[in-house]
Design an enzyme around this catalytic site. Sequence first.
Site, PDB file in Angstrom:
ATOM      1  N   ARG A   1       6.552 -13.308   2.137  1.00 13.83           N
ATOM      2  CA  ARG A   1       5.934 -12.783   0.665  1.00 13.83           C
ATOM      3  C   ARG A   1       6.844 -13.250  -0.648  1.00 13.83           C
ATOM      4  O   ARG A   1       7.420 -13.781  -0.794  1.00 13.83           O
ATOM      5  CB  ARG A   1       6.498 -10.769   1.676  1.00 13.83           C
ATOM      6  CG  ARG A   1       6.361 -10.029   0.548  1.00 13.83           C
ATOM      7  CD  ARG A   1       6.217  -9.106   0.805  1.00 13.83           C
ATOM      8  NE  ARG A   1       7.545  -8.069   0.906  1.00 13.83           N
ATOM      9  CZ  ARG A   1       7.885  -7.334   1.141  1.00 13.83           C
ATOM     10  NH1 ARG A   1       7.628  -6.613   2.047  1.00 13.83           N
ATOM     11  NH2 ARG A   1       9.015  -6.167   1.064  1.00 13.83           N
TER      12      ARG A   1
ATOM     13  N   SER B   1      -2.798  -3.877   6.235  1.00 13.15           N
ATOM     14  CA  SER B   1      -1.340  -2.832   5.850  1.00 13.15           C
ATOM     15  C   SER B   1      -2.873  -1.320   5.825  1.00 13.15           C
ATOM     16  O   SER B   1      -2.948  -1.326   5.314  1.00 13.15           O
ATOM     17  CB  SER B   1      -0.999  -3.248   4.806  1.00 13.15           C
ATOM     18  OG  SER B   1       0.129  -4.307   4.295  1.00 13.15           O
TER      19      SER B   1
ATOM     20  N   LYS C   1      10.280  -1.115  -0.676  1.00  9.31           N
ATOM     21  CA  LYS C   1       8.917  -0.612  -0.975  1.00  9.31           C
ATOM     22  C   LYS C   1       9.052   0.335  -1.495  1.00  9.31           C
ATOM     23  O   LYS C   1       8.699   1.648  -0.760  1.00  9.31           O
ATOM     24  CB  LYS C   1       7.880  -0.901   0.234  1.00  9.31           C
ATOM     25  CG  LYS C   1       6.445  -1.682  -0.337  1.00  9.31           C
ATOM     26  CD  LYS C   1       5.460  -2.389   0.968  1.00  9.31           C
ATOM     27  CE  LYS C   1       3.714  -1.718   0.980  1.00  9.31           C
ATOM     28  NZ  LYS C   1       2.942  -2.583   0.303  1.00  9.31           N
TER      29      LYS C   1
END
Length: 205
Positions: A37, A106, A135
């Site tokens: 990521r 997601s 997050k």
Amino acid sequence: MNPYRLYLVTDEKQDLATLLHVIEQAVAGGITMVQVREKHGDVRAFIERAMAVKQILQGTGVPLIINDRVDVALAVDADGVHLGQSDLPARIARKLIGDDKILGLSIENEAQLKVADQLPIDYIGLSAIFATATKTNTQKHWGIEGLKLALNQTNLPVVAIGGINLSNIRQLSATGVDGLALVSAISHANDPKQATADILTLMQG
């Protein structure tokens, strides 16, 4: 073998040497999938990191997944892509990467969950299970009950992500979830290999 079982998502704040050390150790500990990521938008740096990770994973049988960026996944010939809801639509991504690559998406709410099975994806990342510092813009926290609901609603493999740590792994595994995705619990562990092995032990418990 279930590739989603223990899914490491990398921490983009770690420098490359630390990141590679974590991945090497996590693979030795039994990790089954790695997602790279990189949220900073520097595509060259992303490709560089992804290539370095790919070299570490070579010959281990652990698939390399790229977060968000289909172009980066194609550039490094990764094993797949994981998309968020604001990324390239799944159908377009599937056309670009072909049928042989892994495509994850997601899922952040019930409406998205309802249509997931109609999309050309291989698994869903149910986000976020619990609150997490990694997050902060999450739409909802599914919790254990929400996870059970999702498992009943979809035929796709479900990977749980968000706030997963040693205190809740046993409870999550008991739902029959296909996989757990973790960032901090492995990336920030003093001994990533031991941390990975400990998590797998808890999952069996």
